[in-house]
Write an enzyme that holds these catalytic residues in place. Structure first.
Site, mmCIF file in Angstrom:
data_model
loop_
_atom_site.group_PDB
_atom_site.id
_atom_site.type_symbol
_atom_site.label_atom_id
_atom_site.label_comp_id
_atom_site.label_asym_id
_atom_site.label_seq_id
_atom_site.Cartn_x
_atom_site.Cartn_y
_atom_site.Cartn_z
ATOM 1 N N LYS A 50 -16.615 15.946 -0.400
ATOM 2 C CA LYS A 50 -15.176 16.109 -0.616
ATOM 3 C C LYS A 50 -14.646 14.757 -1.062
ATOM 4 O O LYS A 50 -15.216 13.720 -0.703
ATOM 5 C CB LYS A 50 -14.475 16.578 0.661
ATOM 6 C CG LYS A 50 -14.539 15.592 1.808
ATOM 7 C CD LYS A 50 -13.711 16.080 2.977
ATOM 8 C CE LYS A 50 -13.329 14.954 3.917
ATOM 9 N NZ LYS A 50 -14.453 14.321 4.627
ATOM 10 N N ASP A 107 -9.524 -6.086 2.556
ATOM 11 C CA ASP A 107 -8.243 -6.680 2.187
ATOM 12 C C ASP A 107 -8.262 -8.195 2.366
ATOM 13 O O ASP A 107 -7.379 -8.901 1.883
ATOM 14 C CB ASP A 107 -7.109 -6.138 3.083
ATOM 15 C CG ASP A 107 -6.708 -4.722 2.706
ATOM 16 O OD1 ASP A 107 -6.827 -4.382 1.516
ATOM 17 O OD2 ASP A 107 -6.280 -3.976 3.596
ATOM 18 N N ASP A 120 0.853 -1.178 0.000
ATOM 19 C CA ASP A 120 0.000 0.000 0.000
ATOM 20 C C ASP A 120 0.888 1.226 0.000
ATOM 21 O O ASP A 120 2.018 1.167 0.458
ATOM 22 C CB ASP A 120 -0.833 0.048 1.283
ATOM 23 C CG ASP A 120 -2.065 -0.809 1.174
ATOM 24 O OD1 ASP A 120 -2.504 -1.050 0.042
ATOM 25 O OD2 ASP A 120 -2.567 -1.221 2.226
ATOM 26 N N MET A 132 -15.260 9.401 -2.116
ATOM 27 C CA MET A 132 -15.845 10.660 -1.647
ATOM 28 C C MET A 132 -16.440 10.434 -0.266
ATOM 29 O O MET A 132 -16.749 9.309 0.111
ATOM 30 C CB MET A 132 -16.998 11.083 -2.567
ATOM 31 C CG MET A 132 -16.578 11.621 -3.911
ATOM 32 S SD MET A 132 -17.959 12.444 -4.722
ATOM 33 C CE MET A 132 -19.165 11.161 -4.862
ATOM 34 N N SER A 133 -16.617 11.533 0.467
ATOM 35 C CA SER A 133 -17.413 11.493 1.685
ATOM 36 C C SER A 133 -18.076 12.855 1.820
ATOM 37 O O SER A 133 -17.783 13.763 1.049
ATOM 38 C CB SER A 133 -16.526 11.203 2.901
ATOM 39 O OG SER A 133 -15.591 12.243 3.076
ATOM 40 N N ASP A 185 -5.055 -4.536 6.335
ATOM 41 C CA ASP A 185 -5.705 -4.489 7.643
ATOM 42 C C ASP A 185 -7.222 -4.437 7.569
ATOM 43 O O ASP A 185 -7.902 -4.776 8.515
ATOM 44 C CB ASP A 185 -5.170 -3.327 8.484
ATOM 45 C CG ASP A 185 -5.324 -1.985 7.777
ATOM 46 O OD1 ASP A 185 -5.918 -1.941 6.687
ATOM 47 O OD2 ASP A 185 -4.845 -0.982 8.325
ATOM 48 N N ALA A 235 -14.133 3.515 -0.498
ATOM 49 C CA ALA A 235 -13.051 3.409 -1.476
ATOM 50 C C ALA A 235 -13.618 3.366 -2.898
ATOM 51 O O ALA A 235 -12.965 3.778 -3.849
ATOM 52 C CB ALA A 235 -12.213 2.163 -1.195
ATOM 53 N N GLU A 236 -14.852 2.870 -3.031
ATOM 54 C CA GLU A 236 -15.455 2.770 -4.366
ATOM 55 C C GLU A 236 -15.807 4.147 -4.922
ATOM 56 O O GLU A 236 -15.550 4.443 -6.083
ATOM 57 C CB GLU A 236 -16.734 1.915 -4.323
ATOM 58 C CG GLU A 236 -16.493 0.421 -4.260
ATOM 59 C CD GLU A 236 -15.998 -0.044 -2.905
ATOM 60 O OE1 GLU A 236 -16.358 0.598 -1.888
ATOM 61 O OE2 GLU A 236 -15.217 -1.014 -2.864
ATOM 62 N N THR A 237 -16.409 5.020 -4.073
ATOM 63 C CA THR A 237 -16.819 6.344 -4.558
ATOM 64 C C THR A 237 -15.672 7.348 -4.441
ATOM 65 O O THR A 237 -15.649 8.349 -5.133
ATOM 66 C CB THR A 237 -17.989 6.879 -3.731
ATOM 67 O OG1 THR A 237 -17.580 6.928 -2.362
ATOM 68 C CG2 THR A 237 -19.204 5.979 -3.856
HETATM 69 N N1 LIG Z 1 -12.035 10.698 4.287
HETATM 70 C C1 LIG Z 1 -12.079 10.883 2.984
HETATM 71 N N2 LIG Z 1 -13.061 11.617 2.438
HETATM 72 C C2 LIG Z 1 -13.112 11.783 1.113
HETATM 73 N N3 LIG Z 1 -12.242 11.317 0.245
HETATM 74 C C3 LIG Z 1 -11.222 10.578 0.711
HETATM 75 C C4 LIG Z 1 -11.089 10.340 2.095
HETATM 76 N N4 LIG Z 1 -9.994 9.576 2.277
HETATM 77 C C5 LIG Z 1 -9.470 9.374 1.065
HETATM 78 N N5 LIG Z 1 -10.197 9.969 0.091
HETATM 79 C C6 LIG Z 1 -9.967 9.936 -1.345
HETATM 80 O O1 LIG Z 1 -10.118 8.606 -1.815
HETATM 81 C C7 LIG Z 1 -8.931 8.145 -2.440
HETATM 82 C C8 LIG Z 1 -8.701 6.713 -2.101
HETATM 83 O O2 LIG Z 1 -8.422 6.608 -0.718
HETATM 84 P P1 LIG Z 1 -8.099 5.252 -0.040
HETATM 85 O O3 LIG Z 1 -7.845 5.467 1.403
HETATM 86 O O4 LIG Z 1 -9.078 4.240 -0.451
HETATM 87 O O5 LIG Z 1 -6.741 4.898 -0.708
HETATM 88 P P2 LIG Z 1 -6.093 3.501 -0.598
HETATM 89 O O6 LIG Z 1 -6.693 2.614 -1.614
HETATM 90 O O7 LIG Z 1 -6.169 3.083 0.833
HETATM 91 O O8 LIG Z 1 -4.636 3.766 -1.053
HETATM 92 P P3 LIG Z 1 -3.414 3.887 -0.133
HETATM 93 O O9 LIG Z 1 -2.573 2.746 -0.469
HETATM 94 O O10 LIG Z 1 -2.815 5.170 -0.577
HETATM 95 O O11 LIG Z 1 -3.908 3.902 1.278
HETATM 96 C C9 LIG Z 1 -7.844 9.062 -1.915
HETATM 97 O O12 LIG Z 1 -6.840 9.204 -2.841
HETATM 98 C C10 LIG Z 1 -8.579 10.372 -1.703
HETATM 99 O O13 LIG Z 1 -8.621 11.089 -2.910
#
Ligand SMILES: Nc1ncnc2c1ncn2[C@@H]1O[C@H](COP(=O)(O)OP(=O)(O)OP(=O)(O)O)[C@@H](O)[C@H]1O
Ligand SMILES: [K+]
Ligand SMILES: [Mg+2]
Length: 675
Positions: free
Chosen positions: A390, A517, A302, A377-378, A513, A373-375
């Protein structure tokens, strides 16, 4: 990990000495065919101490007694090596058992709380645990938040936060709540808890031979059989040459030729390898997993938290499209008030550091939209109908367009600026209007470049998977020096990468984690779950890192490689030893009949009998001399497999040929003083 950190102590030594005698039981010995042959040799030579001509032979009684004793000692040495390796785990298991006490659980049944002994809890039961109380079993927090002391299990004294929802909801029985109160759903039945599994693991109760061990064992046993056939047929040649070959001499020759060194140390090497992983605070569910770690070709990592420090922290609000910094901050905060992710919390922290007041009334009765992770966004849907979002720039752009808005001209450029600095840009929008960007800062952990460089030298490919945008991914990938990366990846993409690599015949390792996963952790050949992670992840993985440090995977692979190398090196050494023993024993056996054999007596040994005895003694003492190497593992250097092989052949093959010449010569000199 919990318990003694010392490699050895008096108690472990005493216990191992006792065990090495108990292990003489033939029912135990038969599991190690090579040493079993030696034990039979001991039993066969024993009567010759009283009846030197039992087999019609004429070797002196003192020689028969000496051979018999040395054979017994050889078996004891091998047993001692194994017992010593097992000893540390047993000591650890004892201290873990002490932390497995029966406690009182406060079980919730139909609205009432009832006190029951922790041993009566079953999967699915709900309990409440308050300040100062022990958590009565493994489970998941379903309500509340608490700081928990997990030192009984992890040895780490700093408390950890456990909370309902998300990836930090799993708690372990035998740990203690330090503050606050949580409601926990029990996830394991008695006897199947994490602590139970840990105890049986370190105790080695369920230790099974690994595939590599079985394969090597088969080769060594076949070799033993071949030497047995050779030695059994020797007397016929002897008779033809008019040489009387004594039974103790033949047994000594057989024991010298069969691979007793590696045969005696093989299981100790395996146990010690597992133990090294455990001492590194990683629980391997099987020896097979540790071995697989040594053969890994590809690692999936990751980005956030593994390669970078993680906890992407908001560090700047950057307005776009003519909005102000304050507006950007305001909506970022509104969209984060109920966002419990580290990213969300850091936005609130940044805003309060900048002393921007926040209006919590705005979100009252609003409905929170959780990050997925799919959208990517939150946000929150406000009572007045406005929708605050965002998320990833690209996701927010699509959102705003779908709401009928336009995209500010400077959005892309601002986002790219953040991304090319290695940060994560989060765009903030209300309905169709995009206000700005939150700069989530993250830094590559120091030393990552060197570690990936090492992995490359070991011939291991590293692939970084991240949900982040391609630009951020490229920047971090480049900075850290990984071989490949996948941006905007969803959890299921990891499985696809693993399957693709495995289809090419590669072994793949990964850490994780989250519950999402779990399938990938199960699919990987080596899956390391973080102890802080969910029960599902820990269940699916074949290793659990008690320190929850995802970058440890690199060292686990090194430990696995070291295990395989140690086994290989000692096998090479053991077999190379035969050459010197050959030069000691064969001339001694035939010298009287064939004087030309004297030419082979390159070591100029004292007498034929002393030569045979010296070879046998060397064969025995080399086992305890190599115990430290078997336990600690051979020195490990990150080189390619081919170069490692060449280096080890030189050191352990070359050493294996030369060392016994010197060793046997010295022993022969000592024996010569005595006889
Ligand atoms: N709390 C949040 N609210 C809104 N958008 C978020 C938030 N956290 C992350 N994102 C957005 O979603 C995308 C994916 O985040 P995510 O945490 O799923 O990454 P990841 O797959 O875990 O990759 P990494 O290996 O970098 O952790 C981020 O790049 C960011 O643009
Ligand atoms: K041997
Ligand atoms: Mg993440």
């Amino acid at each position: 990990m919990h318990g003694t950190k010392a490699l050895l102590n008096g108690e472990i030594l005493r216990q191992a000495l006792k065990e090495s005698v108990l292990k003489l039981d033939p029912r135990v010995m038969i599991r190690n065919p090579i040493m079993f042959v030696v034990e039979i040799g001991f039993v066969a030579t024993l009567p010759l101490a009283w009846m030197p001509d039992a087999f019609g032979g004429g070797s002196p009684v003192w020689f028969n007694i000496a051979v018999s004793i040395v054979l017994l000692v050889t078996v004891l040495f091998a047993n001692f090596a194994e017992a010593l390796a097992e000893g540390r785990g047993k000591a650890q298991a004892d201290s873990l058992k002490r932390s497995k006490k029966e406690t009182t659980a406060y079980k919730v049944t139909g609205g009432a709380v009832k006190q029951v002994p922790s041993t009566e809890l079953r999967k699915g039961d709900i309990v409440v645990v308050g300040q100062g109380q022990w958590i009565p079993g493994d489970g998941e927090v379903i309500e509340g938040l608490a700081s928990v002391d997990e030192s009984a299990i992890t040895g780490e004294s700093a408390p950890v936060i456990k909370e309902a929802g998300g990836d930090f909801n799993s708690v372990t029985g035998g740990t203690r709540v330090l503050s606050d109160r949580i409601k926990v759903r029990i996830t394991s039945d008695p006897g199947e808890s994490f602590l139970d599994r840990m105890i049986s693991l370190v105790e080695g109760a369920k230790r099974q031979k690994t595939p590599n061990e079985i394969a090597l064992g088969t080769v060594l046993t076949s070799l033993t059989l071949i030497f047995m056939i050779v030695v059994v047929t020797l007397p016929f040649y002897g008779r033809y040459l008019n040489v009387e070959l004594e039974v103790p001499v033949l047994i000594a020759l057989l024991v010298c030729l069969i691979p007793t060194t590696i045969g005696g140390l093989l299981s100790a090497i395996g146990i010690a390898g597992m133990d090294r992983v455990t001492r590194f605070n990683v629980l391997a569910m099987s020896g097979k997993a540790v071995e697989a770690a040594g053969d890994i070709n590809t690692i999936i990592l990751d980005k956030t938290g593994t390669i970078t420090y993680g906890n992407r922290m908001a560090s700047e609000f950057i307005p776009v499209g003519g909005a102000t910094e304050e507006e950007t901050a305001l909506w970022a905060v509104v969209g984060s008030l109920k966002d419990e992710t580290p990213e969300g919390r850091s936005i609130l922290e940044l805003a309060s550091r900048k002393n921007w007041t926040r209006d919590e009334r705005l979100t009252e009765e609003g409905s929170f939209v959780e990050f997925k992770a799919e959208t990517r966004m939150s946000g929150v849907d406000l009572k007045d109908g406005r929708k605050v979002r965002k998320g990833a720039v690209d996701a927010i752009r699509k959102w705003a367009i779908a709401q009928g808005g336009t995209v500010p001209a400077d959005l892309q450029a601002r986002g790219d600026q953040v991304a090319s600095a290695g940060g994560t840009p989060l765009a903030v929008a209300v309905d169709d209007r995009i206000y700005g960007i939150v700069y989530l800062k993250d830094t590559v952990k120091p030393g990552m470049r060197e570690r990936f460089e090492q992995l490359r030298r070991m011939g291991i490919r590293t692939i970084m998977c991240t949900g982040d945008n391609p630009l951020t991914a490229a920047t971090i990938a480049n900075e850290a020096g990984v071989d490949d990366y996948i941006a905007e990846s969803k959890p299921e993409d990891k499985i696809a990468v693993i399957r693709r690599e495995q289809a090419e015949g590669k072994l793949v390792a990964m850490t994780g984690d989250g519950t999402n996963d779990a399938p990938a952790l199960a699919q990987a050949d080596v899956g390391i779950a973080m102890n802080s992670g969910t029960a599902a992840a820990k269940e699916a993985a074949n290793m659990v890192d008690l320190d929850s440090d995802p970058s440890k995977i690199i060292e686990v692979i090194a430990i696995g490689k070291q295990l395989l190398m140690t086994r290989g090196a000692l096998t090479t050494f053991s077999i190379a030893n035969d050459i010197a023993k050959y030069f000691a024993i064969v001339p001694a056996m035939f010298m009287t009949a064939i004087p030309q054999m004297e030419a082979l007596n390159v070591m100029r040994l004292h007498s034929p009998l002393s030569a045979i005895l010296s070879a046998l003694i060397f064969n025995a003492v080399i086992i305890p001399l190599l115990i430290p190497l078997a336990m600690k593992g051979v020195a490990y250097k990150p080189l390619s497999t081919a170069r490692l092989l060449r280096r080890n052949l030189l050191v352990y093959g070359g050493g294996g040929v030369l060392v016994p010449f010197a060793g046997i010569k010295v022993i022969d000199w000592l024996v010569g003083l005595w006889i």
